[in-house]
Write a protein that holds these residues in place. Sequence first.
Motif: not given
Length: 260
Positions: A108, A120-121, A123-125, A127-128, A177-178, A247, A251
């Motif tokens: 991240l 890229e796919a 990273r949001p997972l 972070r979640q 969360r960053e 999720d 992935w």
Amino acid sequence: MTDHLMTEHQLRVANRVLDEEATRRWHLVVSLSGAHAYGFPSPDSDLDLKCVHVASTSELLRLDPRGPTPAERLEVLDGVEVDYSSNELGPVLQGVLQGNGNYIERLLGAHVLRGSPELEALRPLVRQVLSRRLHRHYRGFATSQLREWEKTGFLSTKKLLYVLRTTLTGTHALLTREVETDLTALMDRYGFGQAGELVAWKRRGERSELPDALSEHWRGQVGRAFERLDAACASSVLPEEPEGTADLEAWLLEVRRSRF
């Protein structure tokens, strides 16, 4: 990108190493870490290259009980010290769920030297699934760096900056969360603007030592960084335990199928 953080010569050396290592394993991500990513590089700082690679699924299914092993390389090339390390995706994601900041920062962090479409796919997972478990990691590492600073007689600028960088990165992640590893981007926001003097001192050299007065001042201030981190955990936007792991696992399974 991170090209501006290195000299042209350092970038050439980094690319040489990464091109060689890419013939041995497929990198999901290569991130720049260490002093360059933390905002206080000096002319003699090494290049700290932290990677995540994906082994072929067929390799993981073999009878060899050892499982995937980390790859490490430490050498000086054309006057540049390079510290390369890479860990396989599976153990990395398990570490992410446990709050391992080392792995979370690779996935991240902002200082990506080489990335892939799969990153890229992912990273949001990632972070979640972040949780307050990361408090333990950042506090533990900062505590170990505080002990290292003490061993230097509270004189090492680098060790003190590592304490501040670690506690404030953890604080920021818990509250937002960053992931932000650059101390200079965090110190004013969290009440440590005076650390700018430390950054300037460290940029003179890796082994720069603090004047006695500055060392004494920060011995009285460093505890505030831990208090900030603990307070951030208490009021964190993150859940106590990871959520959304299904999720992430879906992935991962898709990646394993595609790279059999």
